[in-house]
Design a protein around this motif. Structure first.
Motif, short mmCIF file in Angstrom:
data_model
loop_
_atom_site.label_atom_id
_atom_site.label_comp_id
_atom_site.label_asym_id
_atom_site.label_seq_id
_atom_site.Cartn_x
_atom_site.Cartn_y
_atom_site.Cartn_z
N PRO A 52 -48.37 -6.19 77.41
CA PRO A 52 -47.60 -5.16 78.12
C PRO A 52 -48.01 -3.75 77.78
N ASN A 53 -48.30 -3.49 76.49
CA ASN A 53 -48.67 -2.13 76.13
C ASN A 53 -50.05 -1.77 76.65
N ALA A 54 -50.95 -2.75 76.70
CA ALA A 54 -52.26 -2.49 77.28
C ALA A 54 -52.13 -2.12 78.75
N LEU A 55 -51.24 -2.86 79.45
CA LEU A 55 -50.96 -2.54 80.85
C LEU A 55 -50.40 -1.14 80.98
N VAL A 77 -41.56 1.66 84.89
CA VAL A 77 -42.38 0.48 84.61
C VAL A 77 -42.87 0.53 83.17
N LYS A 78 -43.25 1.74 82.72
CA LYS A 78 -43.75 1.89 81.35
C LYS A 78 -42.65 1.57 80.34
N GLU A 79 -41.43 2.04 80.63
CA GLU A 79 -40.31 1.72 79.73
C GLU A 79 -40.06 0.23 79.68
N PHE A 80 -40.15 -0.41 80.86
CA PHE A 80 -39.92 -1.86 80.89
C PHE A 80 -40.99 -2.59 80.08
N LEU A 81 -42.25 -2.11 80.18
CA LEU A 81 -43.32 -2.76 79.43
C LEU A 81 -43.14 -2.56 77.93
N GLU A 82 -42.67 -1.38 77.52
CA GLU A 82 -42.40 -1.15 76.10
C GLU A 82 -41.27 -2.06 75.61
N TYR A 83 -40.24 -2.19 76.46
CA TYR A 83 -39.12 -3.10 76.14
C TYR A 83 -39.64 -4.51 75.93
N ASP A 136 -56.11 9.25 71.11
CA ASP A 136 -54.75 9.45 71.58
C ASP A 136 -53.84 8.58 70.71
N ASP A 137 -52.59 8.94 70.62
CA ASP A 137 -51.72 8.14 69.77
C ASP A 137 -51.26 6.90 70.53
N TYR A 138 -51.57 5.78 69.96
CA TYR A 138 -51.20 4.49 70.54
C TYR A 138 -50.40 3.76 69.49
N ASP A 139 -49.10 3.78 69.63
CA ASP A 139 -48.27 3.11 68.63
C ASP A 139 -47.98 1.69 69.09
N PHE A 140 -47.91 0.80 68.14
CA PHE A 140 -47.80 -0.65 68.34
C PHE A 140 -49.01 -1.18 69.06
N LEU B 11 -23.16 17.11 67.20
CA LEU B 11 -23.28 15.92 66.36
C LEU B 11 -24.38 15.01 66.86
N LEU B 12 -24.42 14.83 68.18
CA LEU B 12 -25.36 13.87 68.73
C LEU B 12 -26.57 14.60 69.29
N ARG B 13 -27.45 15.02 68.40
CA ARG B 13 -28.69 15.62 68.88
C ARG B 13 -29.81 14.62 68.64
N PHE B 14 -30.18 13.92 69.70
CA PHE B 14 -31.19 12.88 69.55
C PHE B 14 -32.57 13.51 69.50
N PRO B 15 -33.47 12.91 68.76
CA PRO B 15 -34.85 13.39 68.79
C PRO B 15 -35.43 13.24 70.19
N ASN B 16 -36.11 14.25 70.64
CA ASN B 16 -36.42 14.33 72.05
C ASN B 16 -37.89 14.11 72.35
N THR B 17 -38.64 13.63 71.38
CA THR B 17 -40.07 13.45 71.64
C THR B 17 -40.33 12.12 72.31
N GLN B 18 -41.53 11.99 72.86
CA GLN B 18 -41.87 10.78 73.60
C GLN B 18 -41.98 9.57 72.67
N SER B 19 -42.49 9.79 71.46
CA SER B 19 -42.67 8.65 70.56
C SER B 19 -41.33 8.15 70.04
N ALA B 20 -40.37 9.06 69.82
CA ALA B 20 -39.03 8.63 69.40
C ALA B 20 -38.39 7.80 70.49
N LYS B 21 -38.62 8.20 71.75
CA LYS B 21 -38.07 7.43 72.86
C LYS B 21 -38.69 6.05 72.94
N SER B 22 -40.02 6.01 72.76
CA SER B 22 -40.70 4.71 72.76
C SER B 22 -40.16 3.83 71.65
N ALA B 23 -39.96 4.41 70.46
CA ALA B 23 -39.44 3.63 69.33
C ALA B 23 -38.07 3.08 69.66
N ALA B 24 -37.23 3.90 70.30
CA ALA B 24 -35.88 3.43 70.65
C ALA B 24 -35.96 2.29 71.65
#
Lengths: 140, 170
Positions: A52-55, A77-83, A136-140, B11-24
């Motif tokens: 999914p992340n490669a996609l 779609v990207k959020e769904f693939l990360e999920y 580029d940053d590619y996490d996971f 109180l609820l200030r969530f981190p707003n970066t893209q990687s924090a969102k991906s982690a969540a």
């Protein structure tokens, strides 16, 4: 993290092949030592986990042009693939635990299959990260 | 955004970066996996090492299915339709979005309360309160609880992203 991958491509390749061989060794040992081939399903889960992340990567590079547009269905779609990635990785870690809890495998088999599956996943992810074109940053 | 706060302390200030969102989002997927495999574990346990007369049947899966459907419905709504002020003739679509969101939240709540109901009616009332048997019931509660938590995390992440897009567009 980026300095770690400033290696020679050949040595990277050799390192990753050794890593993936260790992963498969662990999984096969966890099955063959106890003559119980149920943990082999875990390999399948960890093999499809990076997909999914490669996609998502290819998707985001293809849609980079209209990133700022109002309606971006590719973000959903990207959020769904990360999920899906989170789901698959944790599934691969939990699946041997479920087998162990139900007395289907022994605890050494549990340890070997979890470590082997995770090493296989890690080597695939490191392959994708290490042989990317742009930094580029590619996490996971 | 800051001028429209309700409370005085942010109180609820969530981190707003893209990687924090991906982690969540990864965490949300992980929580769903925990819920799913907890249900699967209860079923396999009921088939293999279960020594009691209670077994996991389709009825035990109904709260899980309700929670999953609720998560799907809640997170498939386009948040812009809910939060947008009055546009030209968008009153009906906003009403539809609220109705669908209501159905999704109801399904989530039915899943949570259904698992508690199942535990009480199928296990506690009938006296199966010793641990290996009650474990199947508790796993049901874990499953619906973690799926609901996953849905909440996804909802918060998607709402944070609205601000992110806005600040990026500026």
């Amino acid at each position: 993290m980026s300095t770690m991958f400033k290696l020679n491509p050949l040595s990277k390749l050799i390192f990753l092949s050794i890593l993936i061989a260790i992963g498969f060794l662990n999984i096969i040992l966890s099955c063959a030592l106890f003559d119980n081939w149920l943990p082999l399903i875990d390999v399948g889960i960890f093999l499809i986990a990076p997909l999914p992340n490669a996609l998502a990567q290819s998707l985001s590079s293809a849609y980079e042009a209209d990133f700022l547009s109002d309606s971006n269905p590719e973000a959903a779609v990207k959020e769904f693939l990360e999920y899906l990635t989170g789901f698959l990785v944790i599934s691969g870690l939990i699946f041997p635990v479920v087998l162990f809890h139900n007395h289907l495998i022994s605890h050494w088999s549990l340890v070997l299959s979890i470590s082997g599956g995770f090493i296989i996943y890690l080597s695939i992810v490191l392959f994708i990260v290490g042989f990317k074109e742009e930094a580029d940053d590619y996490d996971f | 955004m800051d001028s429209q706060r309700l409370f005085r302390f942010p109180l609820l200030r969530f981190p707003n970066t893209q990687s924090a969102k991906s982690a969540a989002i990864y965490v949300a997927g992980a929580l769903y996996a925990i819920g799913f495999w907890s249900m699967v574990d209860a079923s396999i346990f009921s088939k293999t090492v279960n020594a009691s007369v209670v077994h996991v049947t389709f009825v035990d899966w109904i709260p899980f299915i309700c929670s999953t459907l609720g998560t799907l419905i809640v997170n498939m709504i386009d948040k812009k339709q809910l939060l947008s002020a009055d546009s030209f003739g968008s009153g009906s679509i906003r009403w539809q979005a609220r109705l669908v969101l209501f159905i999704g939240c109801t399904l989530l709540a039915v899943g949570m309360s259904g698992s508690a109901l199942l535990v009480i009616l199928k296990y506690v009332v009938k006296g199966y309160t010793s641990m290996p048997t009650l474990g199947m019931a508790l796993e049901n509660i874990y499953a619906t609880g973690s799926i609901t938590l996953s849905c909440i995390i996804l909802w918060v992440v998607q709402n944070v992203e609205e601000d992110y897009n806005y600040s990026l567009a500026l």
